[in-house]
Design an enzyme around this catalytic site. Structure first.
Site, mmCIF file in Angstrom:
data_model
loop_
_atom_site.group_PDB
_atom_site.id
_atom_site.type_symbol
_atom_site.label_atom_id
_atom_site.label_comp_id
_atom_site.label_asym_id
_atom_site.label_seq_id
_atom_site.Cartn_x
_atom_site.Cartn_y
_atom_site.Cartn_z
ATOM 1 N N GLU A 178 44.128 38.416 42.052
ATOM 2 C CA GLU A 178 44.318 39.388 43.138
ATOM 3 C C GLU A 178 45.232 38.849 44.233
ATOM 4 O O GLU A 178 44.868 38.811 45.415
ATOM 5 C CB GLU A 178 42.959 39.819 43.711
ATOM 6 C CG GLU A 178 42.134 40.591 42.688
ATOM 7 C CD GLU A 178 40.820 41.128 43.242
ATOM 8 O OE1 GLU A 178 40.342 40.604 44.265
ATOM 9 O OE2 GLU A 178 40.269 42.062 42.639
ATOM 10 N N GLU A 376 39.140 43.685 35.485
ATOM 11 C CA GLU A 376 37.927 43.848 36.299
ATOM 12 C C GLU A 376 37.718 45.318 36.595
ATOM 13 O O GLU A 376 38.680 46.030 36.907
ATOM 14 C CB GLU A 376 38.040 43.120 37.648
ATOM 15 C CG GLU A 376 37.905 41.639 37.585
ATOM 16 C CD GLU A 376 37.876 40.983 38.965
ATOM 17 O OE1 GLU A 376 37.316 41.580 39.905
ATOM 18 O OE2 GLU A 376 38.430 39.874 39.073
HETATM 19 C C1 BG6 Z 1 37.221 41.137 42.835
HETATM 20 C C2 BG6 Z 1 37.199 39.639 42.627
HETATM 21 O O1 BG6 Z 1 37.914 41.429 43.982
HETATM 22 O O2 BG6 Z 1 36.026 41.784 43.075
HETATM 23 C C3 BG6 Z 1 35.872 39.096 42.147
HETATM 24 O O3 BG6 Z 1 38.227 39.244 41.768
HETATM 25 C C4 BG6 Z 1 34.748 39.802 42.869
HETATM 26 O O4 BG6 Z 1 35.882 37.712 42.349
HETATM 27 C C5 BG6 Z 1 34.826 41.284 42.537
HETATM 28 O O5 BG6 Z 1 33.497 39.278 42.584
HETATM 29 C C6 BG6 Z 1 33.698 42.111 43.105
HETATM 30 O O6 BG6 Z 1 33.572 41.869 44.471
HETATM 31 P P1 BG6 Z 1 32.178 41.457 45.097
HETATM 32 O O7 BG6 Z 1 32.467 41.202 46.525
HETATM 33 O O8 BG6 Z 1 31.277 42.620 44.893
HETATM 34 O O9 BG6 Z 1 31.731 40.244 44.382
#
Ligand code: BG6
Length: 479
Positions: A178, A376
């Protein structure tokens, strides 16, 4: 027609990051990373970044879910779900504990050899991010993170060490997780995790961001160039947090604002895919007199080190309005966000917009003409364990199903070239944003709470069996 399957070689899997699950923060000579100096926050309570590790504070990443010692059991569960790939990252501090050593740490290298072997044993392809919010803290303290050109060399040394060591085990790589998060340049957490910048009130955060981002982009391009020399079959991608931006209304000023916000936020992948800065960014830097150190040699490197594919996370879309700020005055897109009345929100106020994922897949295809990889996507939610040990998570299944339906349309109706899909946090882990365990994304439940209590036992949620069926039917059965 929408019943059509995903391609046969589609990379179904799941995604995690080293610092959020490995734990064992000092095992095998590991050094302290930026994630190791972040305390636990809570829903809407940010994490604190401390000056080093302070005894008595709660640092949830220190223990994670102890994947370091449980990886065999966990990979076996991934195999049971039918994973074709597993996305994780390599903790930079296991390989170079301080970041500026000339010799790599053998115990750290060996750990990832063992982990990748375990994956390959089940025909699970490792998909590896080199830097996922895990910069050595020493590089932050001693060099100011990516504010310093020297850090480019340290990253490239780390990258080439990994490329050489795992050249026969890993084909799919991403350089920085990211990288575009730092467009939110007033956010302490994102600036520290992305580029190792510690903000202070005296500095021009925006100018600092453009400089650090440039050095990171050069580091990424150099890594791509070196990687290709080590194994020409490598696929090396960018990794962005893609957020489609909608105008609040059809008022021309709102539409122009949506375009401006996109230009302020989504230019990082332009540089990584095209090999040069878009004209609007060059003009913006000039107009604001930021004067980053960008040499002619850097520009050649950027051209020579473009990426092979676009890895991206998709969680939500963003709506912007020109009511408070005029489009020409926009610097931080965060300042102009308004709520979207047409979508629901998660318990953490993340907007849920499955159609936005189809829109994103098309937008990225139109802009870059490169293969895409959704690395993701997912829903953070509180799960309840029933008396009999079962965990019913229909909300997670509904979220993923709705997104996959849109992905399937993009692939089968719109002709999008999609390599794979790895939902975030396929096993419960520490939230990056809040440090909570209770913000769970997994198909696999891990018995640990926000205070660190629990025996770390793993159990299958309902979504585990649902995803197993999705993979088995190549995405034909999403019910
Ligand atoms: C993404 C990241 O932005 O979101 C992850 O690459 C992160 O590392 C994921 O865990 C979800 O965000 P959060 O804050 O709910 O863990």
């Amino acid at each position: 027609m929408t019943e059509a399957k995903f391609p046969k070689n589609f990379l179904w899997g799941g995604a995690v990051a080293a610092h959020q699950l490995e734990g064992a923060w000092q095992a095998g000579g590991k050094g302290v990373s930026v994630a190791d100096v972040m305390t636990a926050g809570a829903n809407k309570i940010p994490r604190e970044i401390t000056a080093g590790v302070i005894p008595g504070k709660n640092y949830p990443n220190h223990d994670g879910i102890d994947f370091y010692h449980h990886y065999k059991e966990d990979v076996k569960l991934f195999a049971e779900m039918g994973f074709k790939c597993f996305r994780t990252s390599i903790a930079w501090t296991r390989i170079f504990p301080q970041g500026d050593e000339s010799e790599a740490n053998e115990a750290g290298l060996q750990f990832y050899d063992d982990l990748f072997d375990e994956c390959l044993k089940y025909n699970i392809e490792p998909v590896v991010t080199l830097a996922h919010f895990e910069m050595p803290y020493h590089l932050v303290e001693e060099y100011g993170g990516f504010a310093n050109r020297k850090v480019i060399d340290f990253f490239v040394r780390f990258a080439t060490t990994c490329f050489k060591r795992y050249k026969n085990k890993v084909k799919y790589w991403m350089t920085f997780n990211e990288i575009d998060n730092q467009s939110r340049f007033n956010n302490d957490f994102l600036m520290c995790t992305n580029s190792g910048l510690l903000l202070n009130n005296d500095s021009n955060n925006e100018a600092a961001m453009y400089q650090a981002a440039h050095y990171e982009l050069v580091a990424s391009a150099l890594a791509v160039k070196e990687g290709k020399k080590i194994n020409s079959d490598f696929m090396i991608g960018t990794m962005i947090n893609f957020t489609p931006i909608y105008p609040a209304t059809s008022k021309p000023a709102d539409v122009l604002m949506a375009q401006r916000a996109d230009q302020r936020r989504n230019w990082f992948s332009d540089v990584q895919c095209w090999g040069y800065y878009p004209a609007n960014v060059e003009a913006y830097i000039e107009r604001n007199d930021f004067r980053p150190d960008i040499t002619e040699e850097d520009r050649i490197v950027l051209k020579e080190g473009t990426v092979d594919y676009i890895g991206f996370s998709y969680y939500q879309s963003m709506v912007v309005s020109a009511d408070k700020v005029a489009p020409d005055d926009l610097s931080d897109p965060e300042d102009v966000i308004v709520s979207n009345p047409y979508v629901e929100k998660s318990d953490w106020d993340w907007e849920i917009d499955p159609v936005g994922l189809r829109y994103s897949l098309n937008a990225l295809t139109d802009r870059y003409h490169l293969p895409l990889f959704i690395v993701e996507n997912g829903l953070g939610a509180v799960d309840k364990v029933e008396n009999d040990g079962s965990i019913h998570d229909p909300y997670r299944i509904a979220y993923l199903r709705a997104h996959l339906e849109e992905v399937r349309k993009a692939v089968t109706l719109d002709g999008v070239d999609l390599m794979g899909y790895t939902p975030w946090g396929c096993i419960d882990l520490v939230s990056a944003g809040t440090g909570q365990m209770s913000k769970r994304y997994g198909f696999i439940y891990v018995n640990k709470d926000d205070e660190g209590n629990g025996d770390l036992a793993r159990s299958r949620k309902d979504s585990f069996y649902w995803y197993q069926k999705v993979i088995k039917t190549d995405g034909a059965d999403l019910n």
